[in-house]
Design a protein around this motif. Structure first.
Motif, mmCIF file in Angstrom:
data_model
loop_
_atom_site.group_PDB
_atom_site.id
_atom_site.type_symbol
_atom_site.label_atom_id
_atom_site.label_comp_id
_atom_site.label_asym_id
_atom_site.label_seq_id
_atom_site.Cartn_x
_atom_site.Cartn_y
_atom_site.Cartn_z
ATOM 1 N N ARG A 176 12.988 37.588 40.834
ATOM 2 C CA ARG A 176 14.156 38.174 40.918
ATOM 3 C C ARG A 176 15.231 37.589 40.717
ATOM 4 N NH1 ARG A 176 14.991 40.490 46.805
ATOM 5 N NH2 ARG A 176 16.750 41.832 46.387
ATOM 6 N N PHE A 177 15.572 38.544 40.241
ATOM 7 C CA PHE A 177 17.456 38.336 40.172
ATOM 8 C C PHE A 177 18.507 38.789 40.137
ATOM 9 C CE2 PHE A 177 21.273 38.393 36.762
ATOM 10 C CZ PHE A 177 21.837 36.578 36.890
ATOM 11 N N VAL A 178 19.578 38.426 41.063
ATOM 12 C CA VAL A 178 20.341 39.270 41.996
ATOM 13 C C VAL A 178 21.585 39.081 41.000
ATOM 14 C CG1 VAL A 178 21.161 40.303 44.105
ATOM 15 C CG2 VAL A 178 18.875 39.718 43.800
ATOM 16 N N PHE A 179 22.760 40.107 40.919
ATOM 17 C CA PHE A 179 23.987 39.785 40.737
ATOM 18 C C PHE A 179 24.918 40.592 41.715
ATOM 19 C CE2 PHE A 179 27.791 40.588 37.811
ATOM 20 C CZ PHE A 179 27.587 39.056 38.490
ATOM 21 N N ARG A 180 25.127 40.091 42.618
ATOM 22 C CA ARG A 180 26.842 41.155 43.014
ATOM 23 C C ARG A 180 27.997 41.118 42.778
ATOM 24 N NH1 ARG A 180 22.923 41.058 47.094
ATOM 25 N NH2 ARG A 180 21.303 42.677 46.586
ATOM 26 N N ASP A 181 29.243 41.726 42.171
ATOM 27 C CA ASP A 181 30.288 41.062 42.466
ATOM 28 C C ASP A 181 31.815 41.892 41.959
ATOM 29 O OD1 ASP A 181 32.111 39.050 41.179
ATOM 30 O OD2 ASP A 181 32.760 40.193 40.152
ATOM 31 N N ALA A 182 32.487 41.585 42.690
ATOM 32 C CA ALA A 182 34.070 42.470 43.330
ATOM 33 C C ALA A 182 35.041 42.169 42.965
ATOM 34 C CB ALA A 182 34.084 42.677 44.514
ATOM 35 N N LEU A 183 35.978 42.735 41.414
ATOM 36 C CA LEU A 183 37.134 42.519 41.350
ATOM 37 C C LEU A 183 38.671 43.566 41.725
ATOM 38 C CD1 LEU A 183 38.746 40.219 39.496
ATOM 39 C CD2 LEU A 183 38.328 42.696 37.547
ATOM 40 N N THR A 184 38.795 43.252 42.801
ATOM 41 C CA THR A 184 40.369 43.797 43.190
ATOM 42 C C THR A 184 41.975 43.184 42.716
ATOM 43 O OG1 THR A 184 39.402 44.192 45.583
ATOM 44 C CG2 THR A 184 41.640 44.906 45.144
ATOM 45 N N ARG A 185 42.013 44.166 41.817
ATOM 46 C CA ARG A 185 43.488 44.281 41.252
ATOM 47 C C ARG A 185 44.453 45.084 42.133
ATOM 48 N NH1 ARG A 185 47.019 41.946 37.689
ATOM 49 N NH2 ARG A 185 48.440 43.755 37.192
ATOM 50 N N ASP A 186 45.345 44.165 42.989
ATOM 51 C CA ASP A 186 46.226 44.627 44.068
ATOM 52 C C ASP A 186 47.493 44.642 42.783
ATOM 53 O OD1 ASP A 186 48.297 44.566 45.265
ATOM 54 O OD2 ASP A 186 47.396 43.289 47.018
ATOM 55 N N TYR A 187 48.184 45.964 42.366
ATOM 56 C CA TYR A 187 49.409 46.039 41.684
ATOM 57 C C TYR A 187 50.873 46.029 42.719
ATOM 58 C CZ TYR A 187 45.903 48.761 38.761
ATOM 59 O OH TYR A 187 45.388 48.995 37.737
ATOM 60 N N LEU A 188 50.429 46.238 43.564
ATOM 61 C CA LEU A 188 51.886 45.788 45.297
ATOM 62 C C LEU A 188 51.962 44.125 44.735
ATOM 63 C CD1 LEU A 188 51.676 47.517 48.166
ATOM 64 C CD2 LEU A 188 52.743 48.280 46.196
ATOM 65 N N LYS A 189 51.265 43.378 44.406
ATOM 66 C CA LYS A 189 51.302 42.055 44.596
ATOM 67 C C LYS A 189 51.263 40.925 42.747
ATOM 68 C CE LYS A 189 49.521 40.873 48.770
ATOM 69 N NZ LYS A 189 47.943 40.344 50.375
ATOM 70 N N GLY A 190 50.717 42.292 41.761
ATOM 71 C CA GLY A 190 50.296 41.890 40.892
ATOM 72 C C GLY A 190 49.502 40.498 40.959
ATOM 73 N N THR A 191 48.151 40.544 41.102
ATOM 74 C CA THR A 191 47.705 39.776 41.753
ATOM 75 C C THR A 191 46.204 39.731 41.083
ATOM 76 O OG1 THR A 191 46.547 39.869 43.759
ATOM 77 C CG2 THR A 191 48.488 37.903 42.811
ATOM 78 N N ASP A 192 44.920 39.177 40.481
ATOM 79 C CA ASP A 192 43.724 39.690 40.631
ATOM 80 C C ASP A 192 42.969 38.780 41.909
ATOM 81 O OD1 ASP A 192 44.387 42.048 39.003
ATOM 82 O OD2 ASP A 192 43.955 40.344 37.044
ATOM 83 N N LYS A 193 41.696 39.342 42.306
ATOM 84 C CA LYS A 193 40.897 38.703 43.082
ATOM 85 C C LYS A 193 38.967 39.001 43.199
ATOM 86 C CE LYS A 193 39.686 37.299 47.902
ATOM 87 N NZ LYS A 193 40.345 37.384 49.191
ATOM 88 N N ASN A 194 38.591 38.022 42.218
ATOM 89 C CA ASN A 194 37.078 38.401 41.931
ATOM 90 C C ASN A 194 36.543 37.663 43.424
ATOM 91 O OD1 ASN A 194 35.238 39.194 39.937
ATOM 92 N ND2 ASN A 194 34.602 36.595 40.713
ATOM 93 N N ARG A 195 35.441 38.811 44.126
ATOM 94 C CA ARG A 195 34.597 38.429 44.731
ATOM 95 C C ARG A 195 33.029 38.232 44.149
ATOM 96 N NH1 ARG A 195 36.841 42.086 48.477
ATOM 97 N NH2 ARG A 195 34.689 43.415 48.279
#
Length: 737
Positions: A350-369
């Motif tokens: 098995r190969f498993v990949f799970r990722d989440a990218l959050t763009r915060d428009y109030l802070k002007g930041t990106d956070k990758n999980r």
């Protein structure tokens, strides 16, 4: 959708893991994966979680294709994302497909860890829900569908004992009852049909199920047919083993003479055939997953009024009034979930990949999980497995998500030794951390009892952070399941965890669950002292900086002194009143012990919370106006030394045809405190899902909250009045492939 072109079924996933194994920080979702296995005549769909949970109850729709499963997330060290998540399991044979969505329970407070799974089946099926064999799983039992579990899965999970374990003294038909005879006859007919059609692997699967039953009238023919299926599939060594078992059980008869003649041309049992063995079944490879994008918005309006007692009449007069409006949430979240699986008769990869990218428009930041990025290899013939990459803990004393490798080997039937080495994904200032450990799993200490024993060493800046010696025990017998964990730090000399939880299906109509948990929060470890340093001194960011001025023994004593025990007791149950109604009740008691002042750290200590209690009752209705509607009416009383509260809530889930699913909810919460403070909160919500087609769905939720609060009374007069209105919403789409 094709996202990767794997030229090698092994090297491509491994390369991807090696390249990104230490890439970015992670925050795990609650639900991990779905797995299907065979258990006798039944099929088991196991829903696995990344953290310990407690199963509460299930509401099955009359249509037989939908169920809501309620559970609670138990205390944990790892930061868990409570965002909604979804997993899918393709169907096969008579087993329907599954779509499992994990969401917050609508009757819960915003900070609660009460959650539910909304499970949709692709077709009607007879099933029931139960707690899993571990405290990280919940199981759906599909009655009578064990034979439909794909052949590779069935063979890898349920294999018959080797020759040495066969009891030749049993009379084949002496213990069989009518139910066993009927089940065995059906399995034999299935196996014979598959054999006649040249599908020898499917025939072997059905025969293994049959031969795992108590001895019966079909056992003799099944044992011979098992050897013939192996022989026609080209597996001469296993064919010889099957025929050898047959002759031990049935030494006399015409069929025995046939088998004895066949054995003369086969290698001796236990030896390999000299000629190549052709593959018993074609390999299968499948890629599944999802891509989703959701926009989260929120706005609030707050009004505050300050009062002061009038010097004339003693009545409060308005001193000031302010109104504030703000947009406090603007985020775009994109999630990718990719699962690749390759199976044949010898291995499962098995190969498993799970990722989440959050763009915060109030802070002007990106956070990758990055939630998961691992490759898993299991040998179905040698009993070994290895998993490399970013992964969730599966026991063995590992308490949080990590980047690393874990491997295991089954050295005896039902016994397995494991090893793990890795690095926690969450950073601790500038420290360097890693861990390694070993464990032994026993699947059958007794018929119903299994467990594991582990030893794990956590290192921080070259020094022992913690050394855990612990055990996990599981009891599973019919309607009763109990699991427990004990973890002791041999270096810091402290009990980290002592917990037990259980579920008991008392009768068909009544189920009870209970939990008792005492643990240090956060888990005692040397690194904790970095957050409790003397504020008058320069603040260290590494343990070796502290060791330059403070003996290790002093740091260890400080680490123990600054962490408190958290205690939890919960008991609850459900009882079915009629076809459409059931009741539920829960009682909980929680407290955190006091922390004494630590003079060497200038730490003032922390008072105990006292007992925080809660009691709730539910009235649950199902199928009141359709085949898929459920209704939960809830009343909760909450209290502690500094507050008393009442929660009233109603939650509904209804399906409008096959396209729409609606979940309206209404909550009222009121709280008061001895100092005169009070708070009232009304919350109205609606969650909607529209399935455009089987692979594409649109989802949205809108929540409106209105709160009125009064501050504590002071010598100047009554507390300030404030009112606030808050609107939260999200909308987006999810595509499955």
């Amino acid at each position: 959708m094709t996202m990767f072109n794997f030229r090698s079924p092994v090297l491509a996933p491994v390369a991807a893991c090696v390249c990104a194994i230490f890439a970015v920080s992670a925050q795990a979702q609650v639900m991990d994966e779905l797995e299907i296995r065979q258990d006798g005549n039944n099929a088991i769909v196991e829903i696995r979680f990344v953290t310990p949970i407690q199963y509460s109850r299930a509401l099955i729709a009359r249509s037989g294709d939908q169920v809501q499963v309620f559970y609670r997330v138990l205390p944990r060290r790892e930061t868990i994302s409570l965002d909604a998540s979804e997993r899918r399991l393709p169907g096969g044979g008579e087993i329907p497909s599954f779509i499992v969505r994990d969401v917050s329970a609508a009757d819960a407070l915003p900070t609660s860890v009460n959650r539910k799974l909304v499970v949709r089946l692709g077709a009607f099926a007879k099933f029931r829900v139960r707690a899993g064999r571990t405290n990280r799983s919940i199981e759906l039992v599909l009655t009578g569908l064990g034979g439909s579990v794909p052949a590779a899965v069935a063979a890898s999970v349920k294999t018959r004992p080797a020759i040495a374990t066969v009891d030749t003294t049993v009379t084949p038909t002496s213990q069989a009852n009518a139910d066993v005879e009927a089940q065995a006859a059906a399995l034999l007919a299935t196996a014979q049909s598959a054999y006649d059609g040249g599908n020898y692997d499917a025939a072997t699967t059905s025969l293994n199920q049959l031969l795992n039953l108590p001895p019966n009238q079909s056992s003799r023919r099944a044992q011979e047919l098992a050897g013939l299926a192996r022989l026609n599939a080209g597996d001469k060594a296993r064919a010889a083993a099957e025929f050898d078992v047959f002759l031990k059980l049935y030494p006399q008869g015409a069929d025995s003479d046939r088998v004895r003649q066949l054995l003369t041309s086969l290698p001796a049992p236990g030896q390999s055939a000299q000629e190549p063995v052709k593959e018993a079944a074609a390999a299968t490879s499948v890629t599944t997953g999802s891509v989703s994008m959701f926009y989260y918005g929120g706005a609030s309006d707050t009004r505050t009024q300050e009062f002061q007692d009038s010097p004339l009449g003693g009545l409060p007069i308005l001193q000031s009034e302010t109104n504030l409006s703000a947009t406090d949430q603007k985020q775009l979240q994109t999630n990718v979930d990719l699962n690749w699986r390759y199976r044949d008769t010898e291995k499962d990869m098995r190969f498993v990949f799970r990722d989440a990218l959050t763009r915060d428009y109030l802070k002007g930041t990106d956070k990758n999980r990055l939630n998961a990025l691992y490759f898993d290899y299991r040998s179905l013939t040698l009993g070994g497995n290895v998993r490399v990459g970013r992964q969730s803990p599966t026991g063995g004393g590992v308490m949080s998500r990590f980047d690393g490798v874990q491997a295991g080997y089954a050295f005896q039937p039902k016994w397995k030794v494991n090893a793990v080495v890795g690095k926690p994904t969450d950073d601790l200032l500038d420290t360097r951390r890693m861990f390694y450990g070993v464990s032994v799993d026993a699947e059958a200490l007794t018929k119903s009892l299994s467990g594991s024993l582990y030893l794990i060493e956590n290192r921080i800046d070259g020094t022992t952070d913690r050394r855990g010696l612990g055990t996990e025990l599981r009891y599973f017998s019919g309607p009763v399941s109990v699991s427990g964990q004990f973890d002791y730090d041999t270096v810091l000399r402290a009990v980290n965890i002592a917990a037990v939880q259980g579920n008991w299906q008392f009768t068909e109509a009544t189920a009870v669950n209970a939990m008792l948990d005492r643990r240090i929060t956060p888990m005692v470890a040397l690194g904790n002292v970095l957050f409790f340093q003397d504020p008058t001194l320069s603040q260290a960011k590494r343990i070796d900086e502290l060791l330059g001025v403070t003996p290790i023994e002093t740091l260890q004593d400080q680490a123990k002194a600054i962490t408190a025990y958290q205690n939890q007791f919960r008991v609850g149950g459900t009882h079915t009143l009629s076809t459409n109604w059931q009741t539920g009740a829960d009682f909980s008691l929680t407290s955190i012990d006091a922390v004494k002042p630590v003079a060497s750290l200038s730490y003032p200590g922390q008072a105990a919370t006292g007992n925080l209690w809660g009691v709730s009752a539910q009235l649950i209705g199902t199928n009141l106006y359709s085949a898929r509607d459920t209704h939960v009416f809830n009343v909760s009383l909450l209290g502690g030394p500094s507050y008393h509260g009442t929660l009233l809530s109603y939650n509904n889930l209804s399906s409008l045809g096959d396209k729409w699913q609606l979940e309206p909810s209404l909550k009222y919460y009121t709280q008061s405190s001895p100092d005169g403070g009070a708070n009232d909160i009304w919350t109205l919500g609606l969650r909607a899902t529209y399935r455009v087609r089987n692979q594409l769905s649109l989802e949205s939720e809108l929540t409106y909250e209105r709160s009125d609060a009064r501050g504590a009374t002071t010598v100047a007069g009554p507390g300030a009045l404030s009112s606030a209105a808050r609107t939260n919403y999200y909308f987006g789409a999810r595509y499955e492939f």
